[in-house]
Design a protein around this motif. Structure first.
Motif, PDB file in Angstrom:
ATOM      1  N   GLN A   1       0.885  -1.362   0.054  1.00  0.00           N
ATOM      2  CA  GLN A   1      -0.132  -0.015   0.110  1.00  0.00           C
ATOM      3  C   GLN A   1       0.970   1.330   0.191  1.00  0.00           C
ATOM      4  OE1 GLN A   1      -3.653   0.420  -0.049  1.00  0.00           O
ATOM      5  NE2 GLN A   1      -2.909   2.464  -0.683  1.00  0.00           N
TER       6      GLN A   1
ATOM      7  N   SER B   1       1.105   3.818  -3.202  1.00  0.00           N
ATOM      8  CA  SER B   1       0.604   5.140  -2.931  1.00  0.00           C
ATOM      9  C   SER B   1       1.544   6.252  -3.313  1.00  0.00           C
ATOM     10  CB  SER B   1       0.259   5.313  -1.121  1.00  0.00           C
ATOM     11  OG  SER B   1      -0.352   6.457  -1.176  1.00  0.00           O
TER      12      SER B   1
ATOM     13  N   LYS C   1       1.188   9.009  -6.492  1.00  0.00           N
ATOM     14  CA  LYS C   1       1.676  10.494  -6.066  1.00  0.00           C
ATOM     15  C   LYS C   1       2.558  10.934  -7.109  1.00  0.00           C
ATOM     16  CE  LYS C   1       2.799  13.427  -2.491  1.00  0.00           C
ATOM     17  NZ  LYS C   1       3.331  13.454  -0.793  1.00  0.00           N
TER      18      LYS C   1
ATOM     19  N   TYR D   1      -4.700  -0.630  -7.940  1.00  0.00           N
ATOM     20  CA  TYR D   1      -3.690   0.097  -8.784  1.00  0.00           C
ATOM     21  C   TYR D   1      -3.320  -0.645 -10.149  1.00  0.00           C
ATOM     22  CZ  TYR D   1      -2.726   2.497  -4.294  1.00  0.00           C
ATOM     23  OH  TYR D   1      -2.843   3.195  -3.005  1.00  0.00           O
TER      24      TYR D   1
END
Length: 388
Positions: free
Chosen positions: A142, A146, A150, A190
């Motif tokens: 995760q 993440s 970003k 994702y």
């Protein structure tokens, strides 16, 4: 980039196509082939990449994890950032630079290192195709993805992550399915950032003090074969299948114990006896057998640690004329007009619905690795490669 760029097209019925990091990721995942790991401490990494030191190399991983000692991490990070800075400078002056170098990935140690590198490199990450995430779990995964999401948005990047499944909770049978399903659920969130799923068989073996010999394959290690079967079961399900890459082949020289299992007939038939002997002399027959088993089990691509392995992996991923004709036939008649049809080679039955996914993957391999002429096979292909 293009596989077999320097070869004469006379060996091909259909030549391989060019590809770049900008391609559709669902297709790009099939293009990697033999992915070479290079330690992050290697001097002048950018020159190795730019100068195409290894002609056949089309994807590589700069390793900041297992290949770098704990005391050398800071120095390795500096070397990698400097190398990518120089690649970026080249890209600024010539935007085609990225299209003419291998797909470049960095294997990081943990999310903290990933964050540090991303902050330092910023928009210069454009020269990368992505990152490799070791010891992948839901918790650390995760964080990895993440950060990747970003960075993609902040710097407008086309960039991917490749998780490696290699932790104890995946090899431990009583926890495996629950953990694999949880990881699958995370990766689905994702999906556009996941290029493929990789298997860390060396770490799995290490947990049990096991190491396969040069005379065997990873499929001969029962506990690893069992785990790999579950990984394929979870991640290769339609309609949301992931490309799964094969475990590293770690030998490039070794004392032979068992009699080689590489058949003589195909090489004798094609006047390639010397090629067979070269494979045996280099202890590559184990690699050849393992790649064949990878393919048989739905795995595409291979992690390697020595450039001498590249040509053999890529040659084995070239599609035979028979495979290609079968795939085209299945695709053509998979519209309800046919249920089953004798193959063009009149040696098998092609079932349109059950074989449709197989045909799709064959055509994708054909796109990147080409289709051999009707009279060509692995042995003749190696002879042609020698004549580059």
């Amino acid at each position: 980039m293009r596989h077999f760029e320097n070869m004469l097209d006379t060996i091909f019925y259909r030549a391989p196509e060019h590809f770049t990091k900008w391609d559709n990721p669902q297709e790009l995942a099939y293009s990697l082939g033999a992915t070479l790991y290079m330690p992050g401490t290697l001097p002048k990494l950018d020159e190795v990449i730019q100068n195409r030191k290894y002609n056949d190399l089309t994807s590589l991983v700069i390793d900041l994890e297992d290949a770098v000692g704990d005391h050398d991490v800071e120095e390795a990070e500096k070397l990698v950032v400097m190398a990518l800075d120089r690649l970026y400078e080249k890209y600024v002056h010539d935007s085609s630079t990225i299209e003419n170098i291998p797909l470049v990935f960095i294997r990081v140690r943990d999310p903290q290192q990933l964050r540090r590198l991303m902050q330092e490199m910023g928009h210069k990450q454009v020269v990368l195709t992505g990152y490799v995430f070791p010891k992948f779990s839901v918790e650390v995964g995760q964080e990895f993805f993440s950060l990747l999401a970003k960075a993609k948005q902040q710097y407008n990047l086309k960039i991917y992550g490749m998780p490696i499944l290699e932790t104890p909770d995946i090899i431990y049978k009583e926890q495996r399915i629950e953990k694999l399903l949880a990881i699958k659920q995370l990766l689905d969130q994702y999906r556009e950032l996941v290029l493929n799923v990789r298997i860390g068989a060396t770490d799995f073996c290490g947990i049990y003090g096991i190491r396969r010999s040069a005379d065997s394959t990873i499929y001969d290690v029962s506990i690893i074969q069992d785990c790999m079967a579950d990984i394929v079961n979870v991640f290769k399900r339609q309609p949301d299948a992931y490309v799964i890459s094969g475990p590293v082949w770690e030998y490039f020289s070794h004392e032979r114990v068992l009699k080689p299992s590489l058949r003589q007939t195909p090489f004798i038939k094609n006047g390639a006896v010397s090629e067979r002997q070269a494979i045996l002399d280099k202890y590559i027959d184990g690699l050849v057998k393992e790649v064949l088993l990878d393919k048989q089990n739905g795995i595409v691509g291979k992690t390697i640690i020595h450039p001498s392995h590249i040509r053999y992996v890529h040659a084995l991923y070239a599609v035979t004329h028979e495979e290609y004709m079968d795939a085209l036939s299945i695709k053509k008649y998979n519209d309800g007009s046919k249920g089953v049809l004798k193959s063009q080679y009149a040696n098998k039955m092609n079932e349109m619905k059950p074989h449709s996914f197989w045909a799709e993957e064959i055509l994708m391999r054909a796109k990147f690795f080409g289709v051999l002429n009707e009279s060509a096979d692995f042995a003749t292909f190696l002879l042609s490669m020698d004549g580059e």
